[in-house]
Design an enzyme around this catalytic site. Structure first.
Site, PDB file in Angstrom:
ATOM      1  CE  LYS A 420       8.283  -4.691   4.294  1.00 46.66           C
ATOM      2  NZ  LYS A 420       7.380  -5.255   3.276  1.00 46.66           N
ATOM      3  CB  THR A 483       2.952   5.204   8.067  1.00 44.50           C
ATOM      4  OG1 THR A 483       3.098   4.721   6.722  1.00 44.50           O
ATOM      5  CG2 THR A 483       2.751   4.027   9.012  1.00 44.50           C
ATOM      6  NE  ARG A 550       4.743   0.889  10.546  1.00 44.48           N
ATOM      7  CZ  ARG A 550       4.205  -0.299  10.280  1.00 44.48           C
ATOM      8  NH1 ARG A 550       3.576  -0.946  11.238  1.00 44.48           N
ATOM      9  NH2 ARG A 550       4.306  -0.832   9.089  1.00 44.48           N
TER      10      ARG A 550
END
Length: 628
Positions: A420, A483, A550
């Site tokens: 990330k 998601t 999200r």
């Protein structure tokens, strides 16, 4: 009576259960016809008083009853489970067939057939059919009691893999622990049609669904620990098609660690990845860690605790466990104390944001190897209201740990980073990228400590990951929430990631960033569906529900930025990143100049929007997701 032989006979005839059941039922219909004549006419006249066309009438009766039994799906019933529901179906079949037969005989003016026979035959037939099923159920339960000591229905297992593991599994669980092994499946032509440990090999792996239906299987067990990862993955996919709970024997690594082959377990997500075992330079790692003082920050976390386990295997002189959570620290020190009773442990409650405490700890224990795993990593949680906390813990905490390690003369410092941090779209990723730049700056200061970072993607089962969440949702009966239908992630197991981190520490040089080979990205929705199927549920029973991305979440993750590339190392799963930004160390110096003033207080010096602007100033590649 040899009950095991009787059980084996039932297993052999079970593939023909429906046809055999129909034949037996029609035989009962024929016998009932004779009993009814005997009851009506007596012994002296039950043959002589019959009309000449009685045989043709009986043939017609058998055809009508066969049609009624098939229409009500009576042959599909499993006799050992017969109960009131089965008796109701039999009653409907006998009543319907009896009415049709009586009507037909009367309409054809077949007056030689006594009316009492037409009226009583359905009743006699129902009684005998029910008694036959009850007798079978009583015999079956008695057989189960004589074989296993319990009259209760056992779990009937189909084992995929007729090798040594399958043979040992049969020896360990057959007729014990509530298991009855019905058969094997194996792709080897030489094994098919044979027997292993007295259990038949029924066919190839592709017949899992068919054989499970035929033999009344309750569980499928994959017993292929030495097969390739791809072969095990294929076996799991075929087993999942049976629509039953799927279990497996311990993997090769688990067997080496002391688990027994007959300790079957549920399928774990790592079984679904199809990754080959990581090959390490055990000698080089032992030379790096043996007899050394090792300090691990975040020692009670998912990665930190596994690093503790891996490091302990190589005989360090001492492990310093540095952890903010009292419960997490207690849990890992209890586990290490049990598994490695002679390994000295230093258990410290500590916060990487507290520089003075870190300096004291490093001066006192003089760690030679430092693994920095302490971090806040939950993306949505850090994105909203906690951006300042993420910066202080992930970036400032890394600077403090680096500073304390350099001042105490540590040999190696390894930062646990994340995918990330590549082209970050969220605060968590940006603060970890800033931490990498801090390490790059520290590596350029010319000290004796070698500073490096290891970057990898998601680890299966870590705290806050989707896997424990999916398991809980499946256990509750769903729905399983994902998601986005197209979201993908790289995955590896926690032990695999920790082993590669330890390997990187052994071979790394200062300023290097290692990237773990995460394999192919996995669609989260596919992983969720596989987990549902392998618990024996269908996607209709437990549905997948999409909830939307999200805050700060990407559809896909990257291990390298567009301008970066990697070099091979002696270990296939470990790559050395060549980062394209020449100014990494310079940017790190800017960050390091700004950070110290932020350690004095936890009160946010910047609001969320100002903090994002600062991160963007440091990291041009940082592209915050649009706020809703």
């Amino acid at each position: 009576m040899d009950w095991q032989r009787f059980d084996a006979l039932l297993t052999r005839v079970r593939p023909h259960r429906e046809r055999l059941g129909l034949v037996l039922d029609l035989a009962v219909v024929a016998v009932s016809w004779q009993f009814t004549y005997l009851f009506r006419l007596g012994f002296e006249r039950w043959f002589s008083a019959r009309p000449g066309y009685d045989g043709a009438v009986l043939a017609g009766v058998l055809v009508v009853y066969a049609a009624a039994l098939l229409a009500l799906r009576v042959p599909k019933g499993i006799w050992r489970f017969s109960g009131f529901g089965e008796v109701k179906r039999l009653a409907l079949a006998c009543l319907g067939a009896g009415l049709v037969c009586a009507t037909g005989v009367l309409m054809l003016h077949l007056h030689g057939v006594p009316r009492a026979v037409l009226a009583l035959h359905p009743l006699f037939t129902l009684m005998l059919l029910a008694m036959m099923r009850l007798s079978y159920r009583m015999t079956y339960e008695h057989m189960r009691g004589r074989i296993s000591g319990s009259a209760q229905e056992q779990r009937r297992a189909l084992i995929m893999g007729a090798g040594d593991a399958g043979r040992l599994l049969v020896a360990g669980i057959q007729h014990s622990q509530g298991w009855a092994v019905v058969g094997f499946l194996d792709d080897a032509p030489a094994k098919q049609g044979g027997r292993v440990a007295g259990v038949p090999v029924l066919g190839p792996l592709t017949q899992a669904r068919e054989q499970a239906l035929v033999h009344g299987i309750t569980h499928v067990i994959v017993a292929m620990p030495s097969a390739s990862a791809a072969a095990r993955r294929r076996a799991l996919e075929l087993a999942g098609q049976a629509g039953l709970p799927v279990l497996t024997v311990p993997s090769s690594d688990e067997l080496l660690s002391g688990r027994s082959v007959n300790q079957v377990r549920d399928i774990e997500p790592e079984d679904l990845l199809g990754r080959e075992p990581v090959e390490l330079d055990e000698g080089g790692i032992r030379e790096c860690l043996n007899g050394k003082v090792v300090l691990i920050t975040g020692a009670g976390g998912s990665i930190g605790s596994e690093l503790c386990r891996q490091v302990a295997r190589y005989g360090p002189s001492k492990i310093v466990l540095y952890e903010l959570s009292e419960l997490a620290l207690y849990t890992i020190e209890q586990e290490l104390g049990e598994k490695f009773p002679h390994l000295p442990l230093v258990r410290l409650i500590g916060d990487v944001k507290d520089l003075q405490q870190l300096r004291f700890v490093f001066r006192k224990y003089r760690p030679q190897i430092v693994f920095h795993a302490a971090a806040y990593k939950h993306v949505p949680l850090m994105e909203e209201e906690n951006a300042w906390a993420a910066l202080r813990n992930n970036t400032l905490g890394t600077y403090h740990a680096c500073l304390a390690a350099a001042e105490s003369g540590a040999e190696r410092f390894v930062l646990i980073s994340t995918d990330k941090a590549v082209n970050p779209t969220n605060v968590m990723g940006a603060t970890k990228r800033a931490a990498e730049l801090v390490v790059s700056h520290m590596a350029g200061q010319g000290g004796s400590t070698k500073f490096m970072a290891v970057r990898f993607g998601n680890v299966l089962g870590s705290s806050g990951s989707v896997i424990p969440k999916f398991k809980e949702q499946i256990a509750r009966g769903g729905p399983v929430t994902v998601t986005h239908p197209d979201i993908t992630r790289y995955f590896m197991t926690i032990p695999e990631a920790a082993r590669l981190v330890v390997q990187a520490a052994a071979i790394g040089e200062s300023g290097q960033v290692f990237v773990l080979d995460m394999g192919e990205p996995v669609k989260i929705v596919d992983l969720a569906r596989d987990m549902i199927r392998l618990t024996g549920h269908s996607l209709h029973q437990i549905r997948v529900e999409f909830t939307g991305l999200r805050p700060g979440e990407k559809l896909y993750e990257e291990l390298l930025a567009d301008g970066d590339r990697t070099l091979a190392t002696p270990f296939a799963a470990l790559r050395l990143a060549q980062l394209g930004a020449a100014g990494d160390a310079a940017t790190g110096a800017v960050i390091v100049q700004w950070l110290p003033a932020q350690g004095a207080t936890a009160e946010p010096a910047l609001g969320d929007s100002e903090l994002r602007a600062l991160l963007k100033q440091w990291l041009p590649e940082y592209a915050p997701a649009q706020r809703r």
